[in-house]
Design a protein around this motif. Sequence first.
Motif, PDB file in Angstrom:
ATOM      1  N   GLU A   1      52.118 -34.372  15.216  1.00  0.00           N
ATOM      2  CA  GLU A   1      53.318 -34.175  14.846  1.00  0.00           C
ATOM      3  C   GLU A   1      53.950 -35.553  14.272  1.00  0.00           C
ATOM      4  OE1 GLU A   1      54.398 -31.350  13.473  1.00  0.00           O
ATOM      5  OE2 GLU A   1      52.832 -30.098  14.785  1.00  0.00           O
ATOM      6  N   ILE A   2      53.865 -36.706  15.191  1.00  0.00           N
ATOM      7  CA  ILE A   2      54.300 -37.822  14.881  1.00  0.00           C
ATOM      8  C   ILE A   2      53.449 -38.291  13.417  1.00  0.00           C
ATOM      9  CG2 ILE A   2      54.165 -40.272  15.605  1.00  0.00           C
ATOM     10  CD1 ILE A   2      54.487 -38.931  18.664  1.00  0.00           C
TER      11      ILE A   2
ATOM     12  N   LEU B   1      51.177 -33.413  19.801  1.00  0.00           N
ATOM     13  CA  LEU B   1      52.413 -34.051  19.646  1.00  0.00           C
ATOM     14  C   LEU B   1      52.103 -35.561  18.663  1.00  0.00           C
ATOM     15  CD1 LEU B   1      55.308 -34.977  19.843  1.00  0.00           C
ATOM     16  CD2 LEU B   1      54.735 -35.725  22.369  1.00  0.00           C
TER      17      LEU B   1
ATOM     18  N   SER C   1      59.814 -37.102   4.486  1.00  0.00           N
ATOM     19  CA  SER C   1      59.643 -35.877   5.396  1.00  0.00           C
ATOM     20  C   SER C   1      60.690 -34.625   4.831  1.00  0.00           C
ATOM     21  CB  SER C   1      60.085 -35.979   6.767  1.00  0.00           C
ATOM     22  OG  SER C   1      59.249 -36.747   7.404  1.00  0.00           O
ATOM     23  N   ASN C   2      61.816 -34.883   4.325  1.00  0.00           N
ATOM     24  CA  ASN C   2      62.656 -33.729   3.742  1.00  0.00           C
ATOM     25  C   ASN C   2      62.305 -33.209   2.477  1.00  0.00           C
ATOM     26  OD1 ASN C   2      65.293 -32.434   4.335  1.00  0.00           O
ATOM     27  ND2 ASN C   2      65.706 -33.454   2.531  1.00  0.00           N
TER      28      ASN C   2
ATOM     29  N   ASP D   1      65.482 -37.696   5.509  1.00  0.00           N
ATOM     30  CA  ASP D   1      64.214 -38.677   5.350  1.00  0.00           C
ATOM     31  C   ASP D   1      63.944 -38.404   3.790  1.00  0.00           C
ATOM     32  OD1 ASP D   1      62.294 -41.115   6.439  1.00  0.00           O
ATOM     33  OD2 ASP D   1      61.394 -39.545   5.158  1.00  0.00           O
TER      34      ASP D   1
ATOM     35  N   LEU E   1      71.748 -34.143   7.673  1.00  0.00           N
ATOM     36  CA  LEU E   1      70.685 -34.615   8.667  1.00  0.00           C
ATOM     37  C   LEU E   1      70.890 -35.916   9.259  1.00  0.00           C
ATOM     38  CD1 LEU E   1      67.260 -32.875   7.709  1.00  0.00           C
ATOM     39  CD2 LEU E   1      68.579 -32.320   9.635  1.00  0.00           C
TER      40      LEU E   1
ATOM     41  N   VAL F   1      61.526 -30.284  22.656  1.00  0.00           N
ATOM     42  CA  VAL F   1      61.172 -31.280  21.682  1.00  0.00           C
ATOM     43  C   VAL F   1      61.747 -32.524  21.813  1.00  0.00           C
ATOM     44  CG1 VAL F   1      60.334 -29.588  19.723  1.00  0.00           C
ATOM     45  CG2 VAL F   1      62.803 -30.496  20.056  1.00  0.00           C
ATOM     46  N   SER F   2      61.544 -33.581  21.421  1.00  0.00           N
ATOM     47  CA  SER F   2      62.079 -35.064  21.731  1.00  0.00           C
ATOM     48  C   SER F   2      63.336 -35.303  21.417  1.00  0.00           C
ATOM     49  CB  SER F   2      60.972 -36.022  21.245  1.00  0.00           C
ATOM     50  OG  SER F   2      61.020 -36.290  20.009  1.00  0.00           O
TER      51      SER F   2
ATOM     52  N   TRP G   1      52.572 -36.671  11.296  1.00  0.00           N
ATOM     53  CA  TRP G   1      52.927 -35.825   9.867  1.00  0.00           C
ATOM     54  C   TRP G   1      54.102 -36.785   9.326  1.00  0.00           C
ATOM     55  CZ3 TRP G   1      52.230 -31.908   6.657  1.00  0.00           C
ATOM     56  CH2 TRP G   1      51.386 -30.874   7.164  1.00  0.00           C
TER      57      TRP G   1
ATOM     58  N   ASN H   1      62.654 -28.031  14.023  1.00  0.00           N
ATOM     59  CA  ASN H   1      61.696 -27.869  12.897  1.00  0.00           C
ATOM     60  C   ASN H   1      61.337 -26.342  12.448  1.00  0.00           C
ATOM     61  OD1 ASN H   1      59.518 -28.656  11.231  1.00  0.00           O
ATOM     62  ND2 ASN H   1      58.380 -27.610  12.415  1.00  0.00           N
TER      63      ASN H   1
ATOM     64  N   SER I   1      63.782 -37.614  16.423  1.00  0.00           N
ATOM     65  CA  SER I   1      64.027 -37.952  14.895  1.00  0.00           C
ATOM     66  C   SER I   1      65.002 -38.796  14.524  1.00  0.00           C
ATOM     67  CB  SER I   1      63.659 -36.884  13.993  1.00  0.00           C
ATOM     68  OG  SER I   1      64.635 -36.060  14.521  1.00  0.00           O
TER      69      SER I   1
ATOM     70  N   ALA J   1      64.834 -23.170   4.845  1.00  0.00           N
ATOM     71  CA  ALA J   1      64.264 -23.545   3.776  1.00  0.00           C
ATOM     72  C   ALA J   1      63.745 -22.298   3.066  1.00  0.00           C
ATOM     73  CB  ALA J   1      63.413 -24.703   4.071  1.00  0.00           C
TER      74      ALA J   1
HETATM   75  C1  LIG Z   1      62.596 -28.264   5.356  1.00  0.00           C
HETATM   76  C2  LIG Z   1      62.214 -29.257   6.523  1.00  0.00           C
HETATM   77  C3  LIG Z   1      63.143 -30.379   6.099  1.00  0.00           C
HETATM   78  C4  LIG Z   1      62.835 -31.551   7.110  1.00  0.00           C
HETATM   79  N1  LIG Z   1      63.447 -32.597   6.928  1.00  0.00           N
HETATM   80  C5  LIG Z   1      63.242 -33.964   7.892  1.00  0.00           C
HETATM   81  C6  LIG Z   1      63.892 -35.141   7.564  1.00  0.00           C
HETATM   82  O1  LIG Z   1      64.648 -35.269   6.750  1.00  0.00           O
HETATM   83  N2  LIG Z   1      63.345 -36.096   8.673  1.00  0.00           N
HETATM   84  C7  LIG Z   1      62.623 -35.919   9.480  1.00  0.00           C
HETATM   85  O2  LIG Z   1      62.349 -36.708  10.321  1.00  0.00           O
HETATM   86  N3  LIG Z   1      61.675 -34.819   9.704  1.00  0.00           N
HETATM   87  C8  LIG Z   1      62.188 -33.744   8.732  1.00  0.00           C
HETATM   88  N4  LIG Z   1      61.650 -32.647   9.121  1.00  0.00           N
HETATM   89  C9  LIG Z   1      60.416 -32.739   9.962  1.00  0.00           C
HETATM   90  C10 LIG Z   1      60.845 -31.934  11.330  1.00  0.00           C
HETATM   91  O3  LIG Z   1      61.632 -30.799  11.350  1.00  0.00           O
HETATM   92  C11 LIG Z   1      61.378 -32.944  12.263  1.00  0.00           C
HETATM   93  O4  LIG Z   1      60.874 -34.302  12.182  1.00  0.00           O
HETATM   94  C12 LIG Z   1      61.647 -32.414  13.761  1.00  0.00           C
HETATM   95  O5  LIG Z   1      62.289 -31.432  13.716  1.00  0.00           O
HETATM   96  C13 LIG Z   1      62.256 -33.552  14.385  1.00  0.00           C
HETATM   97  O6  LIG Z   1      62.485 -33.244  15.631  1.00  0.00           O
HETATM   98  P1  LIG Z   1      61.982 -33.948  17.032  1.00  0.00           P
HETATM   99  O7  LIG Z   1      62.406 -35.354  16.979  1.00  0.00           O
HETATM  100  O8  LIG Z   1      62.382 -33.198  18.337  1.00  0.00           O
HETATM  101  O9  LIG Z   1      60.663 -33.848  16.838  1.00  0.00           O
HETATM  102  P2  LIG Z   1      59.520 -33.763  18.031  1.00  0.00           P
HETATM  103  O10 LIG Z   1      58.757 -32.324  17.648  1.00  0.00           O
HETATM  104  O11 LIG Z   1      59.529 -34.136  19.327  1.00  0.00           O
HETATM  105  O12 LIG Z   1      58.230 -34.718  17.303  1.00  0.00           O
HETATM  106  C14 LIG Z   1      58.125 -36.093  17.393  1.00  0.00           C
HETATM  107  C15 LIG Z   1      58.399 -36.792  16.106  1.00  0.00           C
HETATM  108  O13 LIG Z   1      57.352 -36.405  15.235  1.00  0.00           O
HETATM  109  C16 LIG Z   1      57.752 -36.312  13.883  1.00  0.00           C
HETATM  110  N5  LIG Z   1      57.677 -34.962  13.543  1.00  0.00           N
HETATM  111  C17 LIG Z   1      57.487 -33.760  14.310  1.00  0.00           C
HETATM  112  N6  LIG Z   1      57.644 -32.688  13.414  1.00  0.00           N
HETATM  113  C18 LIG Z   1      57.312 -33.212  12.156  1.00  0.00           C
HETATM  114  C19 LIG Z   1      57.192 -32.491  10.800  1.00  0.00           C
HETATM  115  N7  LIG Z   1      56.786 -31.193  10.867  1.00  0.00           N
HETATM  116  N8  LIG Z   1      57.355 -33.324   9.924  1.00  0.00           N
HETATM  117  C20 LIG Z   1      57.391 -34.704   9.681  1.00  0.00           C
HETATM  118  N9  LIG Z   1      57.444 -35.270  10.863  1.00  0.00           N
HETATM  119  C21 LIG Z   1      57.768 -34.558  11.839  1.00  0.00           C
HETATM  120  C22 LIG Z   1      59.271 -36.834  13.818  1.00  0.00           C
HETATM  121  O14 LIG Z   1      59.356 -38.043  13.521  1.00  0.00           O
HETATM  122  C23 LIG Z   1      59.694 -36.442  15.296  1.00  0.00           C
HETATM  123  O15 LIG Z   1      60.705 -37.222  15.779  1.00  0.00           O
HETATM  124  C24 LIG Z   1      61.764 -31.411   8.143  1.00  0.00           C
HETATM  125  C25 LIG Z   1      61.003 -30.342   8.333  1.00  0.00           C
HETATM  126  C26 LIG Z   1      61.141 -29.278   7.167  1.00  0.00           C
HETATM  127  C27 LIG Z   1      60.413 -28.018   7.609  1.00  0.00           C
END
Ligand SMILES: Cc1cc2nc3c(=O)[nH]c(=O)nc-3n(C[C@H](O)[C@H](O)[C@H](O)COP(=O)(O)OP(=O)(O)OC[C@H]3O[C@@H](n4cnc5c(N)ncnc54)[C@H](O)[C@@H]3O)c2cc1C
Length: 407
Positions: free
Chosen positions: A73-74, A70, A173-174, A170, A166, A37-38, A76, A137, A41, A144
């Motif tokens: 997910e962005i 991907l 998202s959170n 956010d 974290l 994963v990237s 999302w 994630n 966040s 949770a």
């Molecule tokens: C209980 C819980 C709490 C979370 N709290 C936060 C939080 O406070 N802030 C936060 O940014 N994300 C949160 N997430 C979403 C997600 O877990 C993270 O964004 C993700 O793990 C970030 O890792 P990455 O940058 O490697 O994501 P990658 O998998 O590389 O995805 C790229 C980008 O897409 C966005 N993204 C990816 N998955 C999600 C997702 N499920 N929901 C929203 N955006 C996503 C993020 O901005 C991420 O940086 C939460 C998820 C859960 C289940």
Amino acid sequence: MYPQTREAALERWSAFLPAAVEYATHRQLVVPGHPHVSRLSPALRLRLVTEEEILASLLAAHPLASVEQLVREILWRTYWKSCLEQRPSIWRWYRARVAALRPAAGPRVASITAAESGVAIMDYFTRELIDTGWLHNHARLWFAAWWIHVERLPWELGADFFLRHLLDGDPASNTLSWRWVAGLHTPGKSYLVRRSNLEKYIDPALLAEHAAGLDALDDDRAQAAPLPDEPLFPWEPVPPAAVDPGHLPDPWGLWIHGDDLAVETHPRLTGLKPRAAAAILSRPLCESFALSERRWRHLRSGLLEGVTRIAAHFRCAADFELGPPLAAGLAAWARAHRLQTVVTMRPFAGPLADELPAVEAALRAEGVSLICLQRPYDATLLPLARGGFFPFYEKAREALRLDAGPG
Ligand SMILES: Cc1cc2nc3c(=O)[nH]c(=O)nc-3n(C[C@H](O)[C@H](O)[C@H](O)COP(=O)(O)OP(=O)(O)OC[C@H]3O[C@@H](n4cnc5c(N)ncnc54)[C@H](O)[C@@H]3O)c2cc1C
């Protein structure tokens, strides 16, 4: 490990781009170092880079079909933003509940948050959260679900624990992910944690090392906790963007904050000249959220780098204030530079948006007006969520013309 400057964030994203085609296959694996994963966040949270920028470079590098997981997910992230912008009372309700619940949190919350729960893999995730400020994630989902459905603890306290630690913490998202796991976002749908799922996705050596207490997560024990009583949260219109910044009363200054640290990329600010740019890290605000030291330091370096870079871009004075309340600090800064107008990016629903009325009043008392700008990306997408993610995604895909390819 997590980029704290715009340059480092752009580099991280460029380095990840070749692997983006593998993302759909491997993204759910929880392995040390999290190479699949990237880990962008924390940078996206501060908008050191914007969602729009990373989507554009992703689709310039690959056809949509090969990276659509991907892209989704962005989006999302934007979906959750859209939901909370339109139902900000969820955020206010959650914060009020945290204030009410925190003083009587009880010994189980204390032992879990001290990584002494007895379920070794969850204790491992707790230590990772505290020591690095980040969790995968899948680990967030399992943690949770365990907190809510196995331990039967209030989701609000778990969400608060995450938000404090974290680096990407956010409000949208959170809060809304925790609610989704609890079954409060999509009626009739909660997320449960199952041992077989952990065994499938966690690195075997890591799980073997942290196997104690795993039987608490045995599949046949998985059962959703009852939903708590809540008020109805009305849908509200997204606040519109303000005036065209081409007609700003001079002299004006830029207030830079942690909801958008790439202000210089806003298309409407091209060619304009502020007198000064300021970022303020308010200690009372951070303390009211009990942010961890690590989170506080991440915010401080992001703000410092942001204001320095943005002021250099606009060739104006840069001011970075550590400590004062936001409203008083901004009023003093506007007075010192004899500003008529302060321009900022409209904060998203959350702590900064909650501060806006006080900021506006303090500036007004100095004879200064506050103008909030919105990015075209936000103005287009924030009103779109009306139900679940997939209808939102279809509308967003069309609005962003994702199928049209680069350019
Ligand atoms: C209980 C819980 C709490 C979370 N709290 C936060 C939080 O406070 N802030 C936060 O940014 N994300 C949160 N997430 C979403 C997600 O877990 C993270 O964004 C993700 O793990 C970030 O890792 P990455 O940058 O490697 O994501 P990658 O998998 O590389 O995805 C790229 C980008 O897409 C966005 N993204 C990816 N998955 C999600 C997702 N499920 N929901 C929203 N955006 C996503 C993020 O901005 C991420 O940086 C939460 C998820 C859960 C289940």
